[in-house]
Design an enzyme around this catalytic site. Sequence first.
Site, PDB file in Angstrom:
ATOM      1  N   LYS A 161      51.248  41.824  44.796  1.00  0.00           N
ATOM      2  CA  LYS A 161      50.301  40.699  44.435  1.00  0.00           C
ATOM      3  C   LYS A 161      50.676  39.334  45.598  1.00  0.00           C
ATOM      4  O   LYS A 161      51.386  38.540  45.226  1.00  0.00           O
ATOM      5  CB  LYS A 161      50.436  40.366  42.930  1.00  0.00           C
ATOM      6  CG  LYS A 161      49.249  39.925  42.419  1.00  0.00           C
ATOM      7  CD  LYS A 161      49.112  39.771  40.778  1.00  0.00           C
ATOM      8  CE  LYS A 161      48.232  38.671  40.409  1.00  0.00           C
ATOM      9  NZ  LYS A 161      46.949  38.814  40.802  1.00  0.00           N
TER      10      LYS A 161
HETATM   11  N1  PMP Z   1      43.054  43.880  40.405  1.00  0.00           N
HETATM   12  C1  PMP Z   1      43.242  42.931  41.146  1.00  0.00           C
HETATM   13  C2  PMP Z   1      43.146  42.738  42.736  1.00  0.00           C
HETATM   14  C3  PMP Z   1      43.893  41.513  40.462  1.00  0.00           C
HETATM   15  O1  PMP Z   1      43.924  40.605  41.245  1.00  0.00           O
HETATM   16  C4  PMP Z   1      44.184  41.783  39.123  1.00  0.00           C
HETATM   17  C5  PMP Z   1      44.772  40.502  38.503  1.00  0.00           C
HETATM   18  N2  PMP Z   1      46.175  40.281  38.445  1.00  0.00           N
HETATM   19  C6  PMP Z   1      44.081  43.018  38.526  1.00  0.00           C
HETATM   20  C7  PMP Z   1      43.435  43.862  39.131  1.00  0.00           C
HETATM   21  C8  PMP Z   1      44.307  43.006  37.010  1.00  0.00           C
HETATM   22  O2  PMP Z   1      45.897  42.752  36.834  1.00  0.00           O
HETATM   23  P1  PMP Z   1      46.198  42.388  35.542  1.00  0.00           P
HETATM   24  O3  PMP Z   1      45.807  43.113  34.432  1.00  0.00           O
HETATM   25  O4  PMP Z   1      47.893  42.530  35.598  1.00  0.00           O
HETATM   26  O5  PMP Z   1      46.119  40.730  35.415  1.00  0.00           O
END
Ligand code: PMP
Length: 307
Positions: free
Chosen positions: A159
């Site tokens: 991330k």
């Molecule tokens: N894919 C991407 C590209 C994201 O930015 C996110 C948000 N963090 C998610 C999936 C979903 O992740 P999460 O459930 O951890 O928020």
Amino acid sequence: MVLSDLEGFIWFDGKIVEWKEAKVHVLTHTLHYGLGVFEGVRAYSTPTGTSIFRLDDHIDRLFQSAETVGLSIPFSAEQLKDAHGEIISLNNLKEAYMRPMCFYGSESLGIRADSLTVHSIVAAWEWPSYLDPETQEKGLKVKVSSFRRQVRNKLSKAKVNGNYVQSIVALNEAIEQGFEETLMLDTDNFVAEGSGENFFMVKDNKLITPDLDSCLDGITRRTVIELAEELNIDFEERKIVLDEVFNCDEAFFTGTAVEVVPINSVDNKKISDGSRGPITEKLQKTYLEQVRGKRATNADWLTTVET
Ligand code: PMP
């Protein structure tokens, strides 16, 4: 609402700073090159008070992202976790969206990124429902992006701030064409994910999601997979081709911000009859009960904030 005009406090490098004073210099390295790491976290009102959902997992992922890009976070996981609780309580928030981020300072702009300080923030504010209740039921009109998501390497699955350029460009393309979200394929044309969400579909009562070659290891994705298991829903993690999406029975996105949201059409082709399917509804309802502490199971996913 202009985010930077809110009142309140932000945790900034271990200190509590007034919201409007939480500023950086224009020569901040991360602003120029996008090398920073962040998380999106939510806190919910629960019977035991305001609780942060899966905080340990978010902080673990933050440290993993940092390790991937060689950024050394100058705080411990415990310090960052405590900062989340502190800032919720200082801002008197009952429910909140939270943004921890670690980024490089403004000592130099060299690409080599050495001798730079690493700064850390934790901000929290009210972001009630990213999607209104009607959308939670009706679902999203989705366009397949013309941009391909670069995946299959550690860097693109961390991330990292700069990775979000592709999400923003893809989402804006969809919005400009009258859609509400985008579905990105990977460079091998397999279904990857949304701009900030993981993708799921249901076919013949089986829940299917792309394997982690093509998408972020989403914490909501993990949660939904675990809830599906508890609810005895058949589940498979594998590569998905776009044709399967057009022929599936139900589809939905998951993410901390959107929670669980149905997809009603893809490229103007309805998913079944275009209404929220029964498995999507069940998982959405169970997810919302879970995050609000209304289920007896998985209590360790909630970190209650001391007030
Ligand atoms: N894919 C991407 C590209 C994201 O930015 C996110 C948000 N963090 C998610 C999936 C979903 O992740 P999460 O459930 O951890 O928020």
